[in-house]
Design an enzyme around this catalytic site. Structure first.
Site, PDB file in Angstrom:
ATOM      1  N   GLU A 257      40.866   5.859 -12.784  1.00 32.75           N
ATOM      2  CA  GLU A 257      40.287   6.562 -11.629  1.00 32.75           C
ATOM      3  C   GLU A 257      41.362   7.496 -11.112  1.00 32.75           C
ATOM      4  OE1 GLU A 257      37.260   6.259 -10.706  1.00 32.75           O
ATOM      5  OE2 GLU A 257      36.624   4.405 -11.653  1.00 32.75           O
ATOM      6  N   CYS A 296      40.103   9.294  -2.328  1.00 28.48           N
ATOM      7  CA  CYS A 296      39.835   9.974  -3.597  1.00 28.48           C
ATOM      8  C   CYS A 296      38.461  10.621  -3.584  1.00 28.48           C
ATOM      9  CB  CYS A 296      39.934   8.983  -4.739  1.00 28.48           C
ATOM     10  SG  CYS A 296      38.915   7.533  -4.470  1.00 28.48           S
TER      11      CYS A 296
HETATM   12  P1  NAP Z   1      50.476   7.622  -8.404  1.00 28.36           P
HETATM   13  O1  NAP Z   1      51.742   8.195  -7.969  1.00 28.36           O
HETATM   14  O2  NAP Z   1      49.911   8.048  -9.705  1.00 28.36           O
HETATM   15  O3  NAP Z   1      50.670   6.045  -8.365  1.00 28.36           O
HETATM   16  C1  NAP Z   1      49.626   5.168  -8.654  1.00 28.36           C
HETATM   17  C2  NAP Z   1      50.179   3.851  -9.136  1.00 28.36           C
HETATM   18  O4  NAP Z   1      50.817   4.037 -10.399  1.00 28.36           O
HETATM   19  C3  NAP Z   1      51.238   3.256  -8.219  1.00 28.36           C
HETATM   20  O5  NAP Z   1      51.072   1.868  -8.186  1.00 28.36           O
HETATM   21  C4  NAP Z   1      52.532   3.636  -8.923  1.00 28.36           C
HETATM   22  O6  NAP Z   1      53.598   2.781  -8.592  1.00 28.36           O
HETATM   23  C5  NAP Z   1      52.128   3.475 -10.358  1.00 28.36           C
HETATM   24  N1  NAP Z   1      52.970   4.187 -11.316  1.00 28.36           N
HETATM   25  C6  NAP Z   1      53.758   5.270 -11.107  1.00 28.36           C
HETATM   26  N2  NAP Z   1      54.354   5.622 -12.248  1.00 28.36           N
HETATM   27  C7  NAP Z   1      53.941   4.759 -13.208  1.00 28.36           C
HETATM   28  C8  NAP Z   1      54.210   4.595 -14.601  1.00 28.36           C
HETATM   29  N3  NAP Z   1      55.019   5.422 -15.238  1.00 28.36           N
HETATM   30  N4  NAP Z   1      53.627   3.577 -15.256  1.00 28.36           N
HETATM   31  C9  NAP Z   1      52.789   2.734 -14.633  1.00 28.36           C
HETATM   32  N5  NAP Z   1      52.508   2.837 -13.309  1.00 28.36           N
HETATM   33  C10 NAP Z   1      53.064   3.834 -12.600  1.00 28.36           C
HETATM   34  O7  NAP Z   1      49.307   7.881  -7.353  1.00 28.36           O
HETATM   35  P2  NAP Z   1      49.350   7.679  -5.763  1.00 28.36           P
HETATM   36  O8  NAP Z   1      50.171   8.786  -5.225  1.00 28.36           O
HETATM   37  O9  NAP Z   1      49.679   6.288  -5.386  1.00 28.36           O
HETATM   38  O10 NAP Z   1      47.828   7.868  -5.371  1.00 28.36           O
HETATM   39  C11 NAP Z   1      47.267   9.100  -5.006  1.00 28.36           C
HETATM   40  C12 NAP Z   1      46.328   9.602  -6.066  1.00 28.36           C
HETATM   41  O11 NAP Z   1      45.411   8.584  -6.428  1.00 28.36           O
HETATM   42  C13 NAP Z   1      45.469  10.747  -5.614  1.00 28.36           C
HETATM   43  O12 NAP Z   1      45.567  11.778  -6.546  1.00 28.36           O
HETATM   44  C14 NAP Z   1      44.056  10.209  -5.591  1.00 28.36           C
HETATM   45  O13 NAP Z   1      43.061  11.133  -5.934  1.00 28.36           O
HETATM   46  C15 NAP Z   1      44.109   9.129  -6.566  1.00 28.36           C
HETATM   47  N6  NAP Z   1      43.130   8.115  -6.230  1.00 28.36           N
HETATM   48  C16 NAP Z   1      42.017   8.007  -7.004  1.00 28.36           C
HETATM   49  C17 NAP Z   1      41.059   7.054  -6.691  1.00 28.36           C
HETATM   50  C18 NAP Z   1      39.826   6.892  -7.533  1.00 28.36           C
HETATM   51  O14 NAP Z   1      39.137   5.894  -7.363  1.00 28.36           O
HETATM   52  N7  NAP Z   1      39.510   7.809  -8.403  1.00 28.36           N
HETATM   53  C19 NAP Z   1      41.239   6.215  -5.599  1.00 28.36           C
HETATM   54  C20 NAP Z   1      42.375   6.358  -4.835  1.00 28.36           C
HETATM   55  C21 NAP Z   1      43.317   7.323  -5.167  1.00 28.36           C
HETATM   56  P3  NAP Z   1      54.671   3.213  -7.465  1.00 28.36           P
HETATM   57  O15 NAP Z   1      53.922   3.331  -6.200  1.00 28.36           O
HETATM   58  O16 NAP Z   1      55.632   2.084  -7.468  1.00 28.36           O
HETATM   59  O17 NAP Z   1      55.247   4.511  -7.919  1.00 28.36           O
END
Ligand code: NAP
Length: 516
Positions: A257, A296
């Site tokens: 997602e 999101c």
């Molecule tokens: P993110 O930076 O991609 O982080 C998401 C998760 O991935 C966090 O738990 C992060 O851990 C982890 N992560 C980071 N690098 C990783 C790696 N190399 N390997 C495995 N895991 C890793 O996203 P975010 O900033 O938290 O969230 C915002 C984004 O999420 C927005 O773009 C939004 O659109 C999207 N979102 C989508 C939905 C949906 O249902 N489609 C819902 C909510 C949000 P750390 O925090 O420890 O870095």
């Protein structure tokens, strides 16, 4: 030094061995707690979940697993106030925004608890009808779905620390699959606390629910072929996950997602002051400001017939002007903070980028903050931008500014509106507003290929619809293309991700016995 939150793995609580990452109050700037995942034996943690947690869960019937979910919902409800305090401190959200996350989580768990009763005392799912394979009925084929014998790893985004866990854990546990959740570091506290409350209540068998807070390092390496990954977050991290050998070579099933540039469309034939015009205006303003636009599913692009552009701009701006921004502890404040300084900087940069293609219709920065120091608090006022020529623009269809920001654009006719919505290249949700139900139905079907959910608001539902951005457990959540291509929820459909489909071919007696 602030408290270091323990992780829960292999049936016990363990502290990381590193100094930890501080979780910050985004309004006051205070350090709250620390998280650290250093030194955890991930291979053992995953093996324990698979072997001990999975075995215990699979021994239960669907009805019994549903009873566990009911007990979880009651425990979460009993700690509701503590969760509100954590959300206010760590996410900087006002009560109503915290409720979207916390009550959304509890409602989703309760809904799956109720749905479990429909499944009864079975441990597997019958998939479709038996079909004969020969000239007569003596040799048949029957598809079945059985729980995977792996573990479900959830890697979650920062914006829904409560709902993000439970909207995935409810169908996983109901399916008999153990869960390991790795919350986003910035807001891991609420997830960790909810897991702690459920573990302390002794509801689940050992190994059924684990939480690892802090770095994601090594998590994907611990995955084995029957495990699952459900990821919510940015498209960039999603791309890293898809390329990991566990997914690319060992066929670990993955659900993504990701980002989405969602749309709202006011249909032709409407007029200022009509119920659906007003519903559109209200929903655009609401989606921009709920959780400071950190959803999101939030409306990022709002399309209106060209002749209604100015009326819509004026009406949305008038609503946004009433949004009091600042410290969520002040009762006059309606919108709190972004989650941290990095998101604040990203949103400010995103607004500047989008403004290069358009104009600012409403600048929320002008109003100032209530009860908050603008040099410390990560608050951004709601900002409505306008783009007069959406065909010539490209950034607005491509950049998801994850904050209280949306862009208003005119269109010529419904074909043009649908074309513009599709320039998001696959979104989680589009909402339609108008009086003509036939026209709405045609448009809904036209957009269903590129949107996971089409939310339709006609006059009869203008006052009672569930909201563009609210994800209901009964309805599917996910979207094609850049939205990640995933599917979650959708009632019992969600169980499919946690089950393996197989076909059994045999005599009618064998087929019939499997259905018992
Ligand atoms: P993110 O930076 O991609 O982080 C998401 C998760 O991935 C966090 O738990 C992060 O851990 C982890 N992560 C980071 N690098 C990783 C790696 N190399 N390997 C495995 N895991 C890793 O996203 P975010 O900033 O938290 O969230 C915002 C984004 O999420 C927005 O773009 C939004 O659109 C999207 N979102 C989508 C939905 C949906 O249902 N489609 C819902 C909510 C949000 P750390 O925090 O420890 O870095």
């Amino acid at each position: 030094m602030s408290e270091l939150l323990p992780n829960h793995v292999a049936g016990g609580w363990v502290h990381g061995t590193g100094p930890g990452v501080a979780l910050i109050d985004p309004v006051l700037g205070d350090t709250l707690v620390r998280v650290d995942a250093g030194g955890i034996d991930l291979a053992s943690a995953f093996a324990f979940a698979r072997e001990v947690g999975g075995t215990a869960l699979r021994a239960l019937t669907c009805r019994e697993r549903g009873e566990l979910l009911g007990a979880i919902a009651r425990v979460l409800q009993s700690h509701r106030e503590a969760y509100d305090a954590i959300a206010c401190a760590n996410s900087g959200t006002v009560k109503s925004d915290s409720a979207v996350d916390i009550d959304g989580a509890i409602y989703t768990v309760s809904t799956y608890a109720r749905m479990a009763a429909r499944l009864g005392d079975t441990r597997h799912l019958i998939d479709g009808e038996a079909v004969r394979l020969g000239k007569d009925e003596s040799f048949q084929s029957q598809h079945v779905q059985v729980p995977t014998r792996g573990v479900a790893l959830f890697i979650n985004a920062f914006n829904f620390p409560a709902w993000g866990l439970w909207e995935k854990a409810a169908p996983a546990l109901l399916s008999g699959v153990p869960v390991i959740v790795k919350p986003a570091t910035a807001t891991a506290w609420l997830t960790q606390r909810m897991v702690k409350d459920v573990i302390d209540a002794g509801i689940l068998p050992a190994g059924a629910l684990s939480v690892i807070c802090g770095s994601s390092a090594g998590l994907l390496d611990a995955l084995q072929p029957f495990d699952l990954v459900s990821f919510t977050g940015s498209a960039d991290t999603a791309a890293i996950i898809r390329q990991h050998p566990a997914i690319a070579r060992r066929s670990v099933r993955v659900n993504i997602e990701a980002d989405s540039v969602n749309s709202a469309i006011l249909m032709p034939g409407d007029a200022p002051g009509s119920p659906t015009f007003d519903a559109f205006v209200k929903e655009v303003a609401r989606e921009m400001t709920v959780k400071s636009g950190q959803k999101c599913t939030a409306i990022r692009r709002a399309f209106v017939p060209v002749q209604l552009h100015d009326a819509a701009a004026e009406a949305i701006a008038a609503r946004l002007a009433k949004t009091v921004v600042g410290n969520p502890r002040n009762s006059t404040v309606r919108m709190g903070a972004l989650v941290n300084r990095a998101q604040y900087d990203a949103v400010r940069a995103g607004i500047e980028q989008l403004a290069r293609e358009g104009n600012v219709i409403h600048d929320g920065a002008q109003a100032g903050l209530v009860d908050a120091d603008p040099t410390v608090a990560c608050c951004v006022g709601p900002t409505l931008l306008g783009v007069r020529d959406p065909d010539a623009a490209s950034l607005v269809h491509d950049i998801e500014v994850f904050g209280p920001v949306a862009t208003l654009m005119p269109y010529r006719d419904t074909a043009h509106a649908a074309h513009l919505a599709r320039r998001g290249e696959g979104s989680l949700v589009v909402s339609l507003y108008g009086p003509d139900e036939d026209a709405l139905a045609r448009m809904a079907l036209d957009l269903a290929d590129s949107h996971g959910r089409v939310h339709v608001v006609s006059p009869s539902v203008a006052a009672l619809h569930t909201g563009h951005g609210n994800v209901m457990p009964q309805s599917m959540h996910g979207g094609p293309g850049r939205a990640g291509g995933g599917e979650e929820l959708g009632g019992l459909r969600a169980l499919g991700f946690y089950h393996r489909r197989a076909v059994v071919q045999g005599a009618p007696g064998v087929i019939t016995s499997m259905g018992i």
